[in-house]
Motif scaffolding. Structure first.
Motif, PDB file in Angstrom:
ATOM      1  N   GLY A  14       0.807  -1.288   0.068  1.00 13.08           N
ATOM      2  CA  GLY A  14       0.060  -0.037   0.005  1.00 13.08           C
ATOM      3  C   GLY A  14       0.759   1.371   0.014  1.00 13.08           C
ATOM      4  O   GLY A  14       1.908   1.332   0.086  1.00 13.08           O
ATOM      5  N   LEU A  18       2.919  -0.147   4.072  1.00 15.91           N
ATOM      6  CA  LEU A  18       2.637  -1.382   4.670  1.00 15.91           C
ATOM      7  C   LEU A  18       1.908  -2.543   3.662  1.00 15.91           C
ATOM      8  O   LEU A  18       1.479  -1.837   2.566  1.00 15.91           O
ATOM      9  N   TRP A  19       2.139  -3.698   3.848  1.00 14.28           N
ATOM     10  CA  TRP A  19       1.621  -4.745   2.960  1.00 14.28           C
ATOM     11  C   TRP A  19       0.158  -5.128   3.346  1.00 14.28           C
ATOM     12  O   TRP A  19      -0.028  -5.146   4.556  1.00 14.28           O
ATOM     13  N   HIS A  20      -0.795  -5.344   2.432  1.00 12.96           N
ATOM     14  CA  HIS A  20      -2.153  -5.487   2.892  1.00 12.96           C
ATOM     15  C   HIS A  20      -2.676  -6.590   2.166  1.00 12.96           C
ATOM     16  O   HIS A  20      -2.117  -7.094   1.252  1.00 12.96           O
ATOM     17  N   HIS A  37      -9.812  -8.175   6.043  1.00 12.28           N
ATOM     18  CA  HIS A  37      -8.554  -7.475   5.881  1.00 12.28           C
ATOM     19  C   HIS A  37      -7.356  -7.586   6.880  1.00 12.28           C
ATOM     20  O   HIS A  37      -7.566  -7.890   7.970  1.00 12.28           O
ATOM     21  N   ARG A  38      -6.154  -7.961   6.304  1.00 10.74           N
ATOM     22  CA  ARG A  38      -5.136  -8.050   7.210  1.00 10.74           C
ATOM     23  C   ARG A  38      -3.814  -7.411   6.659  1.00 10.74           C
ATOM     24  O   ARG A  38      -3.721  -6.832   5.277  1.00 10.74           O
ATOM     25  N   LYS A  39      -2.928  -6.733   7.575  1.00  6.08           N
ATOM     26  CA  LYS A  39      -1.823  -6.227   6.860  1.00  6.08           C
ATOM     27  C   LYS A  39      -0.646  -6.251   7.711  1.00  6.08           C
ATOM     28  O   LYS A  39      -0.715  -6.866   9.112  1.00  6.08           O
ATOM     29  N   VAL A  46       2.035 -10.639   5.921  1.00 10.53           N
ATOM     30  CA  VAL A  46       0.780 -10.653   5.392  1.00 10.53           C
ATOM     31  C   VAL A  46       0.272 -12.070   4.731  1.00 10.53           C
ATOM     32  O   VAL A  46      -0.885 -12.495   5.152  1.00 10.53           O
TER      33      VAL A  46
END
Length: 451
Positions: A14, A18-20, A37-39, A46
């Motif tokens: 993103g 951060l990775w989403h 959703h996870r981040k 992730v």
């Protein structure tokens, strides 16, 4: 790229650095896709979170969308909204709520339901054992928690009941010590001329539970046929607001209130004082609360909610519930004499008589408090010179054992005592010395006679 049109999971970096990850878990109640959703700081983190969600989805362990409640939040919801539909109010107030508030919520309450793990329960039960909590109490705590989590699984708040992933704590069968036949005879000699003496004759002969005996009404006793129908028991329920809006009512529900320095007080739930039976038994006007121990400015009785619920209530018996028991003929004679004596008391009481139709009652016809009943039993044991520190419930054990000694079939004893399980009846019946000697004699005759 946040969501793939085909519903597959997606992982991306993103603009926030951060990775989403997004995972399609199913469909919401309104028909729209349920995307979770996870981040994380790295793609690896992730990816692991996404695969964990996919694993739960594929194994049917999907939880409902939204924030998962903590153990504290769910236990309060369970106790307030769910358990009252499944257990009696008395059981809820005397067992479920005290154990949840005393042990489960303080020790496990901060955990989120879906993050409660087996090792948390292992440490929890080990801690209770170190505090010398009785094994049966720990087992009760486990069963209450397990039942609450089972409902949470059914409602899809969590995917598993962590209580089923560990070995349940082991309880202990309480040792049952019935009275000897000679001790029972001594008790009957003491109570034969005592007011309500038949209360104890019935206890030893029929094995009624305390609340069943105290709740027996004449309309369920057929002295012509020699039978008693155990259809109800009497319990003193906790007083509660009966109005829809307790806050608007403005009333306080005092149940035997007294100041902190009351010499007859004990604590309940660590919050308030309650007068014992010795303090309240002579008071009628205040519903059992002893006014002499109340402060002069006490208004607790005057502002009691006019629509409150609670007090003496007839409820169904435990176990198999309704049952009809045949009365021994000597007991029928005693009960007829007792009925005549009670009629004389009723005439003497006049307008003060409370018509509850109870077989055993106070001199004014009202229900007998369980604590007063216990005190009388202890007094009778002392007069009968019974050295055993027997409980009221031990009269029930005695009845079961005496029936066994008379050769009554175990299933008949089960019906008399009102047990739903035969295994429970077997705990009440003991291989007494009389039966052991008789068995030895029969074996001797079978093997050695004529040799």
């Amino acid at each position: 790229m946040a969501k793939k049109p085909d519903g597959r999971s997606s992982i991306f970096l993103g603009s926030d650095g951060l990775w989403h990850g997004w995972v399609t878990m199913g469909v919401k109640d309104d028909g729209t896709p349920d995307r979770r959703h996870r981040k994380g700081k790295t793609e690896t983190i992730v990816t692991a979170k996404v695969r964990e969600l996919e694993k739960k989805r594929d194994s049917g362990q999907t939880t409902k969308p939204g924030k998962v409640p903590t153990v504290r939040e769910w236990m309060r919801t369970y106790l307030d909204e769910i358990a009252p539909m499944r257990v009696s109010q008395l059981t809820l107030d005397s067992t479920y709520r005290p154990k949840a508030e005393r042990w489960i919520i303080p020790r496990l309450g901060a955990h989120r339901l879906d993050r409660l793990r087996p090792e948390h329960l292992d440490a929890f039960y080990a801690g209770l054992a170190k505090e010398d909590l009785a094994p049966n109490t720990i087992l009760q705590v486990h069963r209450i928690l397990s039942r609450a989590l089972k409902i949470a699984v059914r409602r899809e708040l969590i995917g598993r009941n962590v209580c089923q992933m560990i070995d349940a704590p082991t309880g202990e069968d309480a040792e049952i010590e019935p009275l000897l036949r000679e001790e029972a005879h001594d008790i009957l000699d003491v109570v034969k001329d005592r007011r309500n003496g038949t209360r104890w004759s019935v206890a030893l002969a029929l094995g009624l539970r305390q609340s069943e005996s105290l709740g027996t009404r004449w309309k369920y006793v057929d002295l012509d046929r020699g039978a008693i129908r155990v259809f109800w028991q009497i319990k003193r329920m906790r007083y509660r607001h009966g109005c829809q809006d307790p806050h608007a009512c403005g009333a306080r529900l005092h149940r035997y209130p007294c100041p902190k320095d009351c010499p007859k007080a004990r604590r309940t739930s660590g919050r308030r004082h309650i007068c014992l039976s010795a303090c309240r038994k002579n008071c009628v006007e205040h519903g059992g609360a002893c006014p002499k121990f109340c402060p002069p400015d006490c208004t607790g009785h005057a502002v009691t909610c006019p629509e409150r619920t609670g007090g003496w209530t007839f409820t169904k018996p435990k176990g198999k519930g309704k049952r009809t028991i045949a009365l021994p003929s000597p007991l029928v004679t005693l009960l007829k004499l007792h009925r005549e004596a009670q009629r004389a008391e009723r005439e003497a009481a006049g307008e003060k008589w409370q018509d509850w139709d109870l077989v055993w009652c106070t001199p004014q016809g009202g229900p007998i408090d369980a604590g007063d009943d216990w005190d009388e039993w202890k007094e009778i044991l002392a007069l009968a010179e019974v050295e055993k520190d027997a409980r009221v419930h031990d009269a029930r054990h005695t009845a079961a054992t005496l029936l066994l000694e008379q050769g009554v079939d175990i299933r008949v004893i089960q019906a008399v005592l009102g047990h739903s399980q035969l295994a429970t009846t077997k705990r009440y019946t003991h291989v007494t010395e009389t039966l052991a000697i008789e068995a030895a004699g029969r074996m001797g005759r079978a093997l050695f006679d004529g040799r």
